[in-house]
Motif scaffolding. Structure first.
Motif, short mmCIF file in Angstrom:
data_model
loop_
_atom_site.label_atom_id
_atom_site.label_comp_id
_atom_site.label_asym_id
_atom_site.label_seq_id
_atom_site.Cartn_x
_atom_site.Cartn_y
_atom_site.Cartn_z
N LEU A 77 16.41 -8.70 -9.10
CA LEU A 77 15.53 -8.53 -10.27
C LEU A 77 14.08 -8.86 -9.92
O LEU A 77 13.15 -8.19 -10.37
N GLU A 78 13.88 -9.88 -9.09
CA GLU A 78 12.52 -10.22 -8.63
C GLU A 78 11.92 -9.05 -7.83
O GLU A 78 10.75 -8.71 -8.00
N LEU A 79 12.74 -8.45 -6.95
CA LEU A 79 12.27 -7.35 -6.12
C LEU A 79 11.93 -6.12 -6.98
O LEU A 79 10.85 -5.53 -6.83
N THR A 80 12.83 -5.75 -7.89
CA THR A 80 12.57 -4.57 -8.72
C THR A 80 11.36 -4.82 -9.64
O THR A 80 10.56 -3.91 -9.86
N SER A 81 11.21 -6.04 -10.12
CA SER A 81 10.06 -6.36 -10.98
C SER A 81 8.76 -6.28 -10.18
O SER A 81 7.74 -5.80 -10.69
N ALA A 82 8.80 -6.72 -8.93
CA ALA A 82 7.61 -6.66 -8.07
C ALA A 82 7.23 -5.20 -7.80
O ALA A 82 6.04 -4.84 -7.78
N PRO A 135 0.82 -1.22 0.00
CA PRO A 135 0.00 0.00 0.00
C PRO A 135 0.85 1.27 0.00
O PRO A 135 0.45 2.29 -0.57
N ARG A 136 2.04 1.22 0.61
CA ARG A 136 2.91 2.41 0.59
C ARG A 136 3.36 2.72 -0.84
O ARG A 136 3.44 3.88 -1.23
N LEU A 137 3.67 1.67 -1.59
CA LEU A 137 4.12 1.88 -2.98
C LEU A 137 2.96 2.34 -3.87
O LEU A 137 3.18 3.05 -4.84
N LYS A 138 1.76 1.93 -3.50
CA LYS A 138 0.58 2.35 -4.29
C LYS A 138 0.17 3.78 -3.97
O LYS A 138 -0.57 4.41 -4.72
N GLY A 174 9.13 6.93 -5.57
CA GLY A 174 10.25 6.03 -5.83
C GLY A 174 10.65 5.26 -4.60
O GLY A 174 10.11 5.45 -3.50
N VAL A 175 11.61 4.36 -4.80
CA VAL A 175 12.11 3.48 -3.75
C VAL A 175 13.63 3.57 -3.76
O VAL A 175 14.24 3.54 -4.83
N ILE A 176 14.24 3.68 -2.58
CA ILE A 176 15.70 3.62 -2.50
C ILE A 176 16.09 2.29 -1.86
O ILE A 176 15.55 1.90 -0.83
N LYS A 202 7.90 -2.62 -9.82
CA LYS A 202 7.39 -2.05 -11.07
C LYS A 202 6.00 -2.60 -11.41
O LYS A 202 5.21 -1.94 -12.09
N ALA A 203 5.71 -3.81 -10.93
CA ALA A 203 4.38 -4.39 -11.19
C ALA A 203 3.30 -3.61 -10.45
O ALA A 203 2.16 -3.53 -10.89
N ILE A 204 3.69 -3.02 -9.31
CA ILE A 204 2.72 -2.20 -8.56
C ILE A 204 2.52 -0.87 -9.27
O ILE A 204 1.39 -0.44 -9.47
N ARG A 205 3.62 -0.23 -9.66
CA ARG A 205 3.53 1.02 -10.43
C ARG A 205 4.76 1.17 -11.29
O ARG A 205 5.88 1.30 -10.79
N SER A 206 4.55 1.17 -12.60
CA SER A 206 5.70 1.19 -13.52
C SER A 206 6.46 2.50 -13.48
O SER A 206 7.60 2.57 -13.91
N ASP A 207 5.84 3.56 -12.94
CA ASP A 207 6.53 4.86 -12.94
C ASP A 207 7.32 5.12 -11.66
O ASP A 207 7.87 6.20 -11.49
N LEU A 208 7.38 4.14 -10.74
CA LEU A 208 8.19 4.35 -9.54
C LEU A 208 9.67 4.35 -9.93
O LEU A 208 10.12 3.49 -10.70
N LEU A 209 10.42 5.30 -9.40
CA LEU A 209 11.85 5.41 -9.70
C LEU A 209 12.61 4.57 -8.68
O LEU A 209 12.56 4.84 -7.48
N ILE A 210 13.30 3.53 -9.17
CA ILE A 210 14.04 2.65 -8.25
C ILE A 210 15.49 3.13 -8.20
O ILE A 210 16.20 3.12 -9.19
N CYS A 211 15.91 3.59 -6.99
CA CYS A 211 17.20 4.26 -6.84
C CYS A 211 18.12 3.49 -5.89
O CYS A 211 17.66 2.68 -5.08
#
Length: 363
Positions: free
Chosen positions: A46-51, A22-25, A31-33, A53-62
């Protein structure tokens, strides 16, 4: 228009939990650091970053992945990028005796820095990471324990050109960049994670020296992170909470139009303003009002993560009360940091000639 999503938060472990989702939504999350605790191996990352992006493709993973001692992922094939000082030392080395060619070290160092940016950026992107908080533009005054060998050099001209070379490599990998820590953290001894360093120099002295790389790189920098330092001759607030530094100097005078990140609001020193410790929400509102586009809250998802929820709820409330405005320009700057190209799968990257050549060029 997209809702302005200013919060960069973290997640507690190797995979997303029921509390993370819910925080990511949340529409305020941008984004996420990631930290070393979010790393086991490439497959898990890769599993974590894909998960995410599956919640929101526009989150910036840093991630903070500079090379040297600031590199979160170090095993399972990740290249150990040398500390930035190694490139500054290479710059100074023109060879010895009759074989010395004046200036050849500078050109070799520039090429090596581009290679480092490419290696760093392409390896991260293969694992689904969008963005690294690099390069450090602080000058190596030999004073700061927290900066130390993370800086390229003492000369701002050398710093600017080596950073530009590194950013060229990141760009080849499809990654944006972040110059830090504006206007300069290299002169002060104190560690801003525990107390607020004070730099008593005049504005003129700072602009002539430590801050010089920023206007020189204004066409190349895509984002900036301010120093958690007070420069009392300019403003009594730390740079990241100072409209004078962020709006008057960085935006107007230096004509920087990229994204501005606050430093980590969870550092108590980051919230001690005008003699009192502020709540996360109040600190975030002040940083946004001063001119930050995004605010970081790190290492607060551990345990029940109450501080993260407090910040998201508090910012929503503050926005409803008109204490901060969602800015379309801020959201556009955040979105501009997302990669525009597809990443290369790791196994393809490993045999790609440009990558193999880049590895050879590292000092």
């Amino acid at each position: 228009m997209h809702q302005h999503a200013p919060v960069i938060l973290d997640v507690a472990g190797l995979e997303l939990t029921a509390a993370d989702r819910p925080r990511l939504k949340n529409p305020l999350t941008g984004g996420v650091i990631l930290f070393a605790r979010n790393w086991q191996d490439r497959h898990q990352l890769l599993e974590l970053t894909s998960a995410i992006k599956a919640i929101r493709s526009d989150l910036l993973i840093c991630v903070d992945h500079e090379g040297g001692r600031v590199q979160r992922f170090r095993t399972d094939g990740f290249t150990h990028v040398p500390p930035m000082r190694a490139f500054g030392e290479l710059w100074m080395d023109d060879g010895k005796g009759a074989k010395a060619v004046p200036g050849s070290g500078a050109l070799r160092a520039s090429n090596a820095a581009t290679a480092a940016g490419y290696v760093l950026g392409s390896e991260l992107r293969s694992c689904g990471v969008d963005f690294s908080f690099t390069p450090v533009l602080d000058l190596d005054w030999g004073e700061s324990g927290v900066i130390g060998d993370r800086a390229f050099h003492r000369d701002p001209r050398v710093v600017a050109l080596l950073a530009k070379s590194l950013m060229h490599g990141l760009l080849q990998a499809g990654m944006a960049n972040c110059g830090k820590h504006f206007p300069g953290h290299g002169f002060v001894k104190a560690d801003s994670h525990t107390d607020i360093p004070v730099d008593k120099r005049s504005l003129k002295a700072i602009l002539a020296d430590d801050a010089a790389p920023y206007p020189w790189l204004s066409s190349t920098l895509t984002s900036v992170m301010p120093a958690h330092v007070i420069y009392p001759k300019v403003d009594m607030r730390p740079a990241g909470f100072s409209a004078r530094w962020l709006q008057d100097i960085l935006r107007r005078q230096m004509r920087f139009d990229g994204a501005i990140f606050s430093d980590d609001l969870s550092m108590e020193a980051a919230r001690r303003l005008d003699g009192q410790v502020l709540s996360y929400t109040d600190a975030a509102v002040l940083a946004l009002a001063a001119g930050c586009d995004m605010v970081l809250l790190c290492n607060q998802s551990l345990g029940d993560g109450q501080a993260v929820d407090e910040l998201l709820d508090g910012l929503a409330q503050a926005q409803a009360n008109g204490r901060w405005q969602a800015l379309e320009a801020s959201e556009a700057r955040r979105q501009a940091l997302l990669p525009e190209t597809a990443p290369q799968p790791w196994d393809d990257l490993m045999v790609q000639p440009a990558y193999m050549q880049a590895l050879d060029l590292l000092p």
